[in-house]
Scaffold this active site. Structure first.
Site, short mmCIF file in Angstrom:
data_model
loop_
_atom_site.label_atom_id
_atom_site.label_comp_id
_atom_site.label_asym_id
_atom_site.label_seq_id
_atom_site.Cartn_x
_atom_site.Cartn_y
_atom_site.Cartn_z
N PHE A 1 6.40 85.13 31.06
CA PHE A 1 6.64 84.26 29.90
C PHE A 1 8.03 84.44 29.28
CE2 PHE A 1 2.11 85.87 29.46
CZ PHE A 1 1.57 84.94 30.32
N HIS A 2 9.07 84.56 30.11
CA HIS A 2 10.43 84.76 29.60
C HIS A 2 11.41 83.70 30.10
CE1 HIS A 2 9.51 89.41 29.30
NE2 HIS A 2 8.88 88.70 28.36
N PRO A 3 11.12 82.42 30.01
CA PRO A 3 12.09 81.43 30.49
C PRO A 3 13.33 81.38 29.60
CG PRO A 3 10.28 80.33 29.37
CD PRO A 3 9.90 81.77 29.47
#
Length: 550
Positions: A471-473
């Site tokens: 979850f680190h775009p």
């Protein structure tokens, strides 16, 4: 421009970590009329605030956009759920609460690309400015800010043993990941206050909601931006079923994240010519990099069955265990319900050729087949490991001009050979940790991906089978001066006055760790630059007026 457009000095789009902080800082001056628009609702859902409640927020349309990626060849044809916060606080209301800055070399690398003012020595004071660290003020930490950082309230013998096993494998035990070099193993510090999630809404927005010059509108989904003579002039948003125009006298600031911000730009005719013409939107301003350069951390979830150990799998499997967990939390805000999704962390090098730590571990005393499914019935721990600096690059594109149309998200995980090599090396390193003497008493047995997989080809294939987003775009509105850059070093959109992007999308390269607190830092720095630019503009105007009087 619509005659009934409402006029503000600053219009901020998105009430995530960046938007909440900017609303606070820009409304500090009572002369500034500030509007904050958020597509989601209030952050009054109880599960937002109980740390374990992320399980009920991710995948929940009340708090999550519920995006999905395209089927990924690198993941053996799998598509992934791609959570993004849709609520006040944004992703800080549904994330893992881990406080992590990354490595000093990350920011020095940004500066080396020509982004003046973004080196580690420049951003460290800005990290400290926002911070409220449990240990007080020091050379590395701040205590006077709003972004609360505390130690976790937990104790797991299995995690202590993993930490010792990591040390036996060459990953030293350290006390703080946030000094610029995070190599080592420790318990994560978290954005909590006394066992309760501390999101950006609580930190930056709630304390200033009574300011008469600040307006916050929830349920306001932005369709596009309007330009007047090439300048960003207004935001069009649907509120309570009606489209309204909100005009910005000074600036429009996009804070909708690495997925949302490029979508708004593209719907406004700002982006790659081929895409805009294909969708019939029309090119208002060509910027090829909008939506490109997508980077993310792919975690490989290695699971080990254990014996003689206490894990959350057993605790959650009985009514008595669940009651005990609830009682612990009710009485003193501790126990498993107060846990961040990941408790123990480690930063390591995948091989001797790495000049600095390029892997991050999130270690948990639990296991499950897939996120959102029940915990396993057998005792186990999960050692998730991600490549901190992937070379694979993806993209985000709108599918139509409609605001409610889901985007095309293609991270292109494991599409670069070096990422496949790092993945295979990470699995081998994890196996060495699991085989260290400190864990022997727990008799760990590899459940996923499976100890029978050993060749380079098998491990690369396994990485595609067990890999999932952490979850680190970032990176889709890249900062810089290259042809694919979207914003300059002051986060102003190239070629469009009155428009900035302030969120994780501006990162030229992903930070070596969790991305929420670097986004807070980006917003803090942006607030300073916005205020400086406004003062300079006012000074120039005053000088011109003085000359005219003379």
């Amino acid at each position: 421009m619509e005659k009934d457009a409402v006029l503000y000095d600053y219009v901020i789009v998105g009430a995530g970590p960046a938007g909440c902080l900017l609303a606070n800082r820009l409304s500090y001056n009572p002369a500034h009329r500030v509007l904050l628009l958020e597509a989601g609702g209030q952050d009054n859902y109880p599960w937002i605030h109980v740390p374990v409640g992320y399980l009920y927020c991710i995948g929940n349309p009340r708090t999550d956009w519920c995006f999905k990626t395209e089927a990924e060849p690198g993941l053996n044809g799998r598509a992934l759920n791609y959570p993004r916060g849709k609520v006040l606080g944004g992703c800080s209301s549904i994330n893992g609460m881990i406080y992590m800055r990354g490595q000093s070399a990350d920011y020095d690398g940004w500066a080396a690309q020509g982004n003046k003012g973004w080196a580690w020595q420049d951003v460290l004071p800005i990290f400290k400015r926002s911070e409220s660290h449990y240990a007080g003020d020091s050379g590395l930490h701040g205590a006077a800010g709003e972004w609360r950082v505390e130690q976790q309230r937990l104790s797991w013998a299995l995690l202590d043993a993993f930490r010792e096993a990591a040390a036996q494998t060459g990953i030293a035990s350290i006390t703080d990941f946030n000094g610029g070099d995070n190599e080592g193993c420790s318990y994560f510090q978290v954005n909590q206050r006394r066992g309760v999630r501390w999101n950006a809404s609580k930190a930056f927005l709630r304390p200033v909601l009574k300011r008469p010059n600040l307006t916050v509108l929830t349920g306001a989904e932005v369709s596009r931006l309007e330009l007047e003579n090439g300048r960003a002039s207004a935001v069009l948003a649907r509120v309570a079923g009606l489209e309204q125009a909100f005009k910005a006298r000074r600036e429009i600031i996009l804070c909708s994240g690495a997925i949302g911000s490029p979508m708004i730009l593209q719907r406004s005719g700002i982006g790659p010519r081929a895409l805009l013409e294909k969708l019939g939107i029309g090119v208002r301003h060509e910027l090829p990099g909008v939506g490109e350069n997508l980077q993310d951390h792919l975690q490989l979830r290695l699971i080990y069955k254990v014996s003689n150990g206490h894990t959350l799998n057993q605790m959650a499997s009985s009514l008595w265990g669940k009651m005990n967990m609830g009682l612990q939390y009710a009485l003193n805000r501790s126990g498993p319900l107060a846990m961040a999704p990941s408790q123990l962390g480690a930063f390591a090098r995948s091989g001797p050729e790495q000049s600095r730590a390029n892997l991050e571990y999130h270690v948990q005393p639990l296991s499950l087949e897939r996120f959102g499914e029940p915990l396993h019935s057998f005792p186990a721990f999960t050692a998730s490991v991600c490549d901190l600096r992937p070379q694979s690059r993806g993209r985000v594109e709108i599918r139509s001009a409609l605001a409610d149309s889901a985007p095309l998200i293609q991270p292109h995980y494991l599409s670069h050979d070096s990422d496949l090599k790092v993945a295979a090396d990470a699995i081998r390193l994890t196996r060495r940790i699991a085989a260290a003497p400190a864990l022997a008493a727990f008799e760990p047995v590899e459940y996923l991906p499976g100890a029978h997989l050993n060749s380079e080809a098998e491990l690369r294939q396994a990485a595609g089978s067990i890999g999932t987003t952490i979850f680190h775009p970032v990176g889709t509105c890249k900062m810089g001066q290259s042809r694919d850059a979207v914003v300059d070093e002051r986060l102003r959109v190239h070629g469009i006055p009155g428009l900035r992007v302030v969120d994780a999308s501006i990162m030229p390269t992903i930070t070596s760790g969790n991305t929420c607190s670097p986004t807070v830092m980006i917003a803090e720095k942006a607030a300073q630059m916005i205020i400086e630019d406004a003062a300079q503009a006012a000074g120039v105007f005053s000088s011109v007026m003085a000359e005219q009087v003379v």
